[in-house]
Write an enzyme that holds these catalytic residues in place. Structure first.
Site, short mmCIF file in Angstrom:
data_model
loop_
_atom_site.label_atom_id
_atom_site.label_comp_id
_atom_site.label_asym_id
_atom_site.label_seq_id
_atom_site.Cartn_x
_atom_site.Cartn_y
_atom_site.Cartn_z
N MET A 1 -19.56 61.02 48.41
CA MET A 1 -20.93 61.32 47.97
C MET A 1 -21.14 62.83 47.92
O MET A 1 -21.99 63.39 48.61
CB MET A 1 -21.94 60.64 48.90
CG MET A 1 -23.39 60.66 48.44
SD MET A 1 -23.67 59.92 46.82
CE MET A 1 -24.27 58.28 47.28
N GLY A 2 -20.35 63.50 47.10
CA GLY A 2 -20.56 64.94 46.86
C GLY A 2 -21.47 65.08 45.65
O GLY A 2 -22.25 64.17 45.33
N ARG A 3 -21.34 66.23 44.99
CA ARG A 3 -22.23 66.50 43.85
C ARG A 3 -22.09 65.44 42.76
O ARG A 3 -23.08 64.93 42.24
CB ARG A 3 -21.89 67.87 43.25
CG ARG A 3 -22.35 69.03 44.08
CD ARG A 3 -21.80 70.32 43.49
NE ARG A 3 -20.38 70.40 43.76
CZ ARG A 3 -19.80 71.41 44.40
NH1 ARG A 3 -20.51 72.43 44.80
NH2 ARG A 3 -18.50 71.41 44.62
N ILE A 4 -20.83 65.10 42.41
CA ILE A 4 -20.63 64.19 41.28
C ILE A 4 -20.96 62.75 41.71
O ILE A 4 -21.58 61.99 40.95
CB ILE A 4 -19.20 64.31 40.72
CG1 ILE A 4 -18.96 65.75 40.23
CG2 ILE A 4 -18.97 63.32 39.58
CD1 ILE A 4 -17.53 66.07 39.84
N THR B 1 -12.88 58.78 38.10
CA THR B 1 -12.98 60.00 37.27
C THR B 1 -12.57 61.22 38.09
O THR B 1 -12.85 62.35 37.70
CB THR B 1 -14.43 60.22 36.78
OG1 THR B 1 -15.31 60.14 37.91
CG2 THR B 1 -14.83 59.21 35.73
N ARG C 1 -9.28 61.88 40.60
CA ARG C 1 -7.86 62.23 40.46
C ARG C 1 -7.04 60.94 40.47
O ARG C 1 -7.29 60.05 41.29
CB ARG C 1 -7.39 63.13 41.61
CG ARG C 1 -7.87 64.57 41.54
CD ARG C 1 -7.21 65.34 40.39
NE ARG C 1 -7.63 66.73 40.32
CZ ARG C 1 -8.64 67.20 39.57
NH1 ARG C 1 -9.33 66.37 38.80
NH2 ARG C 1 -8.93 68.48 39.57
N GLU D 1 -0.26 62.07 34.68
CA GLU D 1 -0.99 62.29 33.42
C GLU D 1 -0.10 63.01 32.43
O GLU D 1 0.38 64.08 32.76
CB GLU D 1 -2.25 63.11 33.68
CG GLU D 1 -3.28 62.31 34.43
CD GLU D 1 -4.59 63.04 34.67
OE1 GLU D 1 -4.72 64.21 34.24
OE2 GLU D 1 -5.48 62.45 35.28
N HIS E 1 -8.56 62.23 30.62
CA HIS E 1 -9.07 63.27 31.53
C HIS E 1 -10.02 64.23 30.79
O HIS E 1 -9.77 65.43 30.70
CB HIS E 1 -7.91 64.04 32.18
CG HIS E 1 -8.30 64.66 33.49
ND1 HIS E 1 -7.43 64.80 34.54
CD2 HIS E 1 -9.47 65.19 33.93
CE1 HIS E 1 -8.05 65.39 35.56
NE2 HIS E 1 -9.30 65.63 35.21
N ALA F 1 -13.61 64.15 31.31
CA ALA F 1 -14.98 64.05 31.85
C ALA F 1 -15.77 65.35 31.72
O ALA F 1 -16.98 65.32 31.51
CB ALA F 1 -14.95 63.58 33.30
C1 GLV Z 1 -11.18 68.35 36.33
O1 GLV Z 1 -10.63 67.35 36.65
C2 GLV Z 1 -11.70 69.28 37.26
O2 GLV Z 1 -11.35 69.21 38.46
O3 GLV Z 1 -12.48 70.15 36.85
#
Ligand code: GLV
Length: 326
Positions: free
Chosen positions: A158-161, A240, A242, A271, A290, A292
């Protein structure tokens, strides 16, 4: 005579919003090929540099620092994640490391949600069906997916993203929010009525599990066969963050064997996936390459921060986004 400009290596062409300033201020060697420099080339290119602009495709470790030499002051990573960099080693050598947080938070959460809904509602499978010429009529029993409204989202990290994803799920689809993290998030608990739970409870209770954790020795492979077995058969797994957070062959088996309903991935391990990897061939696995953070404002914002970090580091000043400040 004016002082010589500092030598830097920029490992890929990034948006002009950052690249132009680096070229202006530095003696910059920019790798303009679409593929990353091969390892040997990278090690040659960084020799004698005071700064390096790296991507997540470059492994920045003791060998890299040795190749660069003792004058290296700063590594500016064009990414929020920095698992490609040996931070302890950089710190030991007094090399500053920068990253590009915040500007990609909403774009990444949007992609997590896009993958969730695409996987839950079988959007890509439906498009393949049409492209293959198999669509003959409206089918009462065909293409049935999972509901989203008022279901349960499990956020791992539960960080920023993670918070931005939880906000979308709560505000848009009135979902119940469970989360697992080393730290409690008062903000998530107060704003979203989120509940902090152990991993097993999150896996068992969630209709959708979305991972937003850092990749490190504790989190690597956390989504393995045992974890997928604990999830609902109707669950959708979204990654989304790693690729190595999931064990790719275990994810394949869980999807193929019906342990979980579907997956939406923006990241894989490796990847891109090996050509022989059966995961991308599964109809219930939606995979994006990759991307996002790939929006105009996110990528421009990342370029600006990455340039600031590099230029500040070259001057020995505090970085704008400084990973190893402490
Ligand atoms: C992309 O995956 C990032 O870490 O910015």
């Amino acid at each position: 005579m004016a002082d010589a400009k500092p030598r830097v290596f920029v490992t890929r062409e990034i948006p002009a919003a950052g690249l132009d300033r680096m070229i202006e201020a530095c003696d910059a060697d920019v790798w303009r090929e679409p593929l990353p420099p091969p390892r040997e080339t990278l090690l040659e290119k960084v020799r004698g540099c005071e700064g390096v602009l790296s991507l997540l495709t470059e492994k920045v470790d003791a060998e890299f620092f040795d190749a660069a030499g003792p004058q290296l002051k700063v590594v500016s990573n064009f990414a929020v994640g920095f698992n490609n960099i040996d931070i302890a080693e950089a710190t030991r050598r007094g090399i500053r490391v920068g990253n590009t947080p915040d500007v990609l938070t909403d774009a990444t959460a949007d992609m997590a949600f896009a993958l969730l809904i695409a996987a839950a509602r079988r959007v890509v499978e439906g498009q393949d069906y049409i492209r293959d010429g198999r669509w003959k009529t409206w089918e009462p029993l065909g293409h049935v997916g999972q509901d989203l409204w008022e279901r349960t989202i499990g956020i791992v990290g539960m960080g920023r993203i993670g918070m931005a994803m939880a906000r979308r799920c709560r505000g848009g689809w009135n979902m119940r929010v469970l989360y697992h993290d080393r730290y409690r998030s008062e903000k998530a608990e107060q704003e979203l009525d989120a509940r902090h739970v152990e991993m097993d409870e999150l896996l068992a209770e969630s209709d959708f599990v979305s991972v937003h954790a850092d990749l490190n020795d504790t989190t690597r492979g956390m989504f393995n066969a045992a974890a997928f077995k604990k999830m609902k058969k109707t669950a959708v797994f979204v990654n989304t963050a790693r690729g190595p957070l999931h064990v790719q062959s275990d994810l394949h088996d869980a999807l193929a064997g019906g342990e979980i309903f579907a997956a939406g991935l923006d990241v894989t391990d490796p990847e891109p996936p090996e050509l022989s990897d059966p995961l991308p061939t599964l109809p219930n696995c939606v995979i994006a390459p990759h991307i996002a953070s790939a929006t105009v404002s996110s990528r421009n914002g990342m370029a600006e921060i990455a340039a600031d970090n590099l230029l500040l580091g070259l001057e020995g000043k505090p970085l704008r986004c400084w990973v190893n400040r402490d």
